[in-house]
Design a protein around this motif. Structure first.
Motif, short mmCIF file in Angstrom:
data_model
loop_
_atom_site.label_atom_id
_atom_site.label_comp_id
_atom_site.label_asym_id
_atom_site.label_seq_id
_atom_site.Cartn_x
_atom_site.Cartn_y
_atom_site.Cartn_z
N PRO A 78 36.01 97.88 74.64
CA PRO A 78 34.85 97.91 73.71
C PRO A 78 34.04 99.19 73.79
O PRO A 78 33.43 99.60 72.81
CB PRO A 78 34.03 96.70 74.13
CG PRO A 78 35.01 95.77 74.76
CD PRO A 78 36.02 96.64 75.46
N THR A 79 34.01 99.83 74.99
CA THR A 79 33.23 101.06 75.12
C THR A 79 34.04 102.30 74.76
O THR A 79 33.57 103.42 74.95
CB THR A 79 32.73 101.20 76.57
OG1 THR A 79 33.87 101.20 77.46
CG2 THR A 79 31.79 100.07 76.93
N GLU A 80 35.29 102.10 74.24
CA GLU A 80 36.15 103.22 73.90
C GLU A 80 36.40 103.25 72.38
O GLU A 80 36.33 102.25 71.68
CB GLU A 80 37.49 103.10 74.62
CG GLU A 80 37.38 103.22 76.12
CD GLU A 80 38.71 103.03 76.82
OE1 GLU A 80 38.90 103.56 77.90
OE2 GLU A 80 39.57 102.29 76.22
N ARG A 81 36.70 104.45 71.90
CA ARG A 81 37.05 104.66 70.50
C ARG A 81 38.53 104.92 70.41
O ARG A 81 39.07 105.70 71.17
CB ARG A 81 36.29 105.86 69.93
CG ARG A 81 36.56 106.08 68.44
CD ARG A 81 35.89 107.35 67.90
NE ARG A 81 36.61 108.54 68.32
CZ ARG A 81 36.15 109.46 69.15
NH1 ARG A 81 34.94 109.31 69.68
NH2 ARG A 81 36.87 110.54 69.47
N CYS A 82 39.22 104.22 69.44
CA CYS A 82 40.66 104.34 69.26
C CYS A 82 40.95 105.41 68.24
O CYS A 82 40.47 105.33 67.10
CB CYS A 82 41.26 103.00 68.86
SG CYS A 82 43.06 103.05 68.59
N TYR A 101 48.81 106.38 69.96
CA TYR A 101 47.35 106.36 69.80
C TYR A 101 46.75 106.82 71.13
O TYR A 101 47.44 106.93 72.14
CB TYR A 101 46.85 104.96 69.45
CG TYR A 101 47.06 103.95 70.56
CD1 TYR A 101 46.03 103.67 71.47
CD2 TYR A 101 48.29 103.28 70.73
CE1 TYR A 101 46.24 102.77 72.51
CE2 TYR A 101 48.47 102.38 71.73
CZ TYR A 101 47.45 102.11 72.63
OH TYR A 101 47.65 101.23 73.65
N ARG A 102 45.37 107.07 71.12
CA ARG A 102 44.68 107.39 72.37
C ARG A 102 43.29 106.77 72.33
O ARG A 102 42.69 106.62 71.26
CB ARG A 102 44.59 108.90 72.58
CG ARG A 102 43.71 109.64 71.61
CD ARG A 102 43.54 111.10 72.04
NE ARG A 102 42.71 111.87 71.09
CZ ARG A 102 43.22 112.58 70.10
NH1 ARG A 102 44.55 112.61 69.92
NH2 ARG A 102 42.43 113.24 69.29
N CYS A 103 42.74 106.40 73.55
CA CYS A 103 41.42 105.78 73.68
C CYS A 103 40.45 106.81 74.26
O CYS A 103 40.73 107.44 75.29
CB CYS A 103 41.48 104.56 74.60
SG CYS A 103 42.52 103.22 73.96
N VAL A 104 39.26 107.00 73.61
CA VAL A 104 38.27 108.00 73.99
C VAL A 104 36.99 107.28 74.37
O VAL A 104 36.50 106.40 73.62
CB VAL A 104 38.02 109.00 72.85
CG1 VAL A 104 36.98 110.03 73.26
CG2 VAL A 104 39.31 109.68 72.42
#
Length: 719
Positions: free
Chosen positions: A341-345, A352-355
């Motif tokens: 939830p605290t990451e941007r996809c 894909y990558r999570c930021v």
């Protein structure tokens, strides 16, 4: 010279006599020929009517062959006799129609009016004989129609429908349609006729009846151009029909239909003559065909080289589309997402990558992964200018200004309370803005009571005695001035000016108007008295005995004065009263032997004086005098004659008055009225005589003279 002229005249006269003799001779011969040939001409007309049932008058036959100037009367006689016989024929046709109980609806006859009239008269008689049984003549019909009515009425009971007819509505016969029972052979057609029918030879479609051969013969549609063969076809006749034969090739991919001779498409796919390779499907189109690849299932792709469907192999992170291609999978759009939830996809090609995106908003600071408010007012990090005061809020702050100011455009500006409308100040007051506050001031005509409480009206009429010149009326917030009756307010709305009623109101006074301050008064001329403040009433000096006339004078009241008139009787008359002169019996006896002075029936028996006073510009027509003889008997009547004796102006001695200004209207047998029909000029004296003759049993009995003395005033006041 005169002899030659006489000889010429005699020559011309002899020629004229010869011409007249020739004309009379020709006319006599023409008359004899006309009457001798009349019977023959009329017989020609009767024959024409009997044979042709029509009549015509040819204009080129109206002159003889020998002399174009001589009229030939025979065509006229022929035409007249033809019409007479034709009228008789059509009348008989109409009577026969009614006696056959048929309706009178024939419209093809030439003399339709004659036919219908005779038919209707007979039809009326038939209806009367069948229903009323009354054949008595009808008075309103003329002699010929009445005769037809009676004859047809007597025959009505014995009338029946002819063969081929039957009784219908309203007692009339109607035709029987025999064709409804199919009386003709199958090979023939039935045609209904009035009272009968006839069988007509009938042929099948494509055949026609031949009178020459007495049978149905084939119709050659090709020769008669009654076919529908198009361009490129040849028409060939057949028994009862025809056919179109094609004469041109249809071309590649088409073939000729042997029955319709039209070009039909060849289905190469159905006949198996296509050349599609394995794996392809044949699809027919007009004139040719197409080879289409077979449809592959999802996840497969058609291989044109091998002509087959093969499975598509995609790398991880890709899916096969409907078109057999590999497309990237968007993992970020899947539910649930692959990141915390605290990451941007963020999607990438094939993966894909999570930021990490967790941070505190502006005005907050992070402590132990938690966000806390920053107090900008305490730390002095605010931007509020003096005299504004900083007030802290969660995540921010705001600037608060002193009372009467608002924070705008980064500074404290004055709050204009007056823009809020009527909620600030009381009624009849207006708002005046001040720095940080406002003031309420009353409008003109009001004064403030207590501080901003309410505005009270100022009574301007009480504050000053010279506010208005005459009358002051106080109203809320103001005042207005009024003037007394007879005055009008000036442009300064304060002072008053007198009204000149005499010039403002036409005909305010009957004679003369004099303006006074605030009013007016009416003045009448001498001899009149003022009544109802404006009317001038004549003073009757004769009735009031204010005149100075002698006892034997007649006091005549005039409009604005009076006149003393002394009646002087003619010789031989006695004065009776002040206005009558009576013929003296004693004087008549004394002069009965004097042919110049003796009394006769033509001598007036009396003179009666009447006085009339009239205003100037009197309305016309107006009756001014009446003569009534109520004592005359039934065998008596009166005749009247009006004469103008004199008319003049007392000052100028001139007058435009004539007898045309008056009319003496008689009311037989005894009375008469004197009427003014044209306006009389002002200020004049007129003398009229009315001579009255009394007749008894149509014999003159007596003559009387009425002297009418008219005085027209210089004033137009009506009494």
């Amino acid at each position: 010279m005169h002899l030659a002229l006489v000889q010429k005249i005699m020559y011309l006269f002899s020629n004229i006599v010869i011409i007249l003799l020739v004309y009379l001779t020709i006319s006599s011969l023409m008359t004899d020929a006309f009457r001798n040939n009349a019977e023959e001409c009329c017989e020609t007309g009767r024959i024409q009517a009997e044979r042709n049932k029509t009549c015509s008058l040819k204009s080129h036959l109206l002159t003889t062959n020998n002399d174009t100037n001589t009229t030939n009367y025979c065509p006229y006689l022929t035409h007249i006799c033809c019409l007479s016989n034709l009228r008789h024929y059509f009348c008989e046709e109409g009577i026969n129609t009614a006696l056959r109980l048929l309706p009178c609806n024939e419209t093809k006859l030439q003399l339709i009016d004659t036919y219908k009239l005779c038919c209707r008269c007979c039809e009326l008689g038939v209806q009367a004989g069948r229903h009323l049984e009354d054949c008595d003549p009808v008075p309103v019909l003329d002699e010929k129609c009445g005769e037809q009515f009676t004859n047809c009425c007597k025959k009505a009971k014995s009338l029946n429908c002819d063969t081929g007819f039957e009784m219908g509505e309203y007692g009339r016969c109607r035709d029987i349609n025999e064709c409804l029972s199919s009386p003709c052979p199958e090979t023939m057609k039935c045609e209904n006729t009035p009272g009968s029918y006839q069988c007509i030879e009938g042929c099948e479609s494509g055949y026609i009846w031949s009178l020459k051969y007495g049978e149905c013969r084939d119709i050659d549609e090709c020769a008669l151009h009654k076919h529908n063969c198009t361009h490129g076809h040849r028409c060939e006749n057949m028994p009862g029909s025809y056919r179109c034969i094609r004469e041109r090739n249809c071309g590649t991919g088409y073939q000729v239909d042997p029955h319709t001779q039209t070009c039909m498409d060849i289905d190469e796919c159905e006949q198996g003559i296509d050349e599609c390779r394995p794996g392809y499907i044949c699809k027919n189109v007009p004139g040719t065909y197409r080879c289409q690849p077979q449809n592959c299932t999802l996840g497969e792709k058609f291989n044109a080289f091998f002509g087959r469907c093969e499975k598509v192999q995609c790398q991880p992170g890709f899916n096969v589309t409907l078109f057999g291609k590999c497309a990237d999978i968007n993992e970020c759009a899947q539910k649930p997402g692959p990141c915390q939830p605290t990451e941007r996809c963020d999607n990438t090609v094939g993966s894909y990558r999570c930021v990490q995106t967790f941070s505190c908003a502006s005005g907050l600071e992070m402590k132990d992964l938690k966000c806390f408010d920053i107090d900008e007012c305490t730390l002095g990090n605010h931007t509020c200018p003096s005299p504004a005061v900083c007030k802290n809020t969660y995540g921010s702050f705001y600037c608060e200004c002193p009372l009467g100011f608002i924070f705008k455009y980064g500074v404290c500006v004055d709050d204009d309370e007056c823009v809020r409308g009527n909620v600030v100040c009381p009624i009849n007051a207006y708002c005046r803005n001040t720095p940080g506050s406002y003031a309420c001031e009353c409008i003109a005509g009001y004064k403030m009571i207590a501080e901003r409480a309410f505005c009270e009206d100022i009574d301007e009429c009480q504050t000053s005695s010279d506010t208005c010149e005459q009358k002051c009326i106080n109203v809320q917030g103001s005042y207005y001035c009024l003037c007394q009756e007879g005055y009008r307010l000036n442009g300064d709305r304060r002072t008053c000016r007198d009204l000149d009623e005499c010039s403002m109101i036409p005909n305010l006074c009957q004679y003369h108007c004099v303006n006074t301050p605030g009013s007016y008064k009416c003045i009448c001329p001498s001899g009149f008295t003022l009544e109802r403040s404006r009317q001038c009433q004549d003073i009757d000096e004769c009735a009031l005995s204010t005149h100075k006339c002698r006892n034997d004078d007649v006091c005549v009241n005039l409009l604005g004065g009076h006149r003393c008139y002394s009646v002087k009787c003619p010789e031989g008359y006695d004065k009776i009263g002040n206005n009558r002169c009576q013929l003296s019996t004693r004087w008549c006896q004394q002069h009965q032997n004097d042919k110049d002075l003796r009394c006769t029936i033509k001598k007036p028996v009396k003179y009666v004086y009447s006085f009339i006073s009239l205003p100037a510009k009197m309305r016309t027509p107006m009756e001014i005098f009446r003569i009534r003889n109520s004592q005359l008997q039934a065998n008596q009547y009166a005749e009247f004659d009006l004469r103008l004796i004199d008319a003049f102006d007392p000052f100028t001695k001139l007058s435009s008055t004539t007898l045309d200004n008056f009319q003496l209207k008689n009311y037989p047998p005894h009375n008469a009225h004197l009427i003014v029909i044209r306006e009389l000029s002002a200020f004049q004296e007129i003398e009229l005589n009315i001579e009255m003759k009394i007749y008894t049993n149509n014999i003159l009995n007596s003559i009387s003279i009425m002297k009418i003395l008219i005085y027209v005033s210089q004033y137009d006041f009506y009494p």
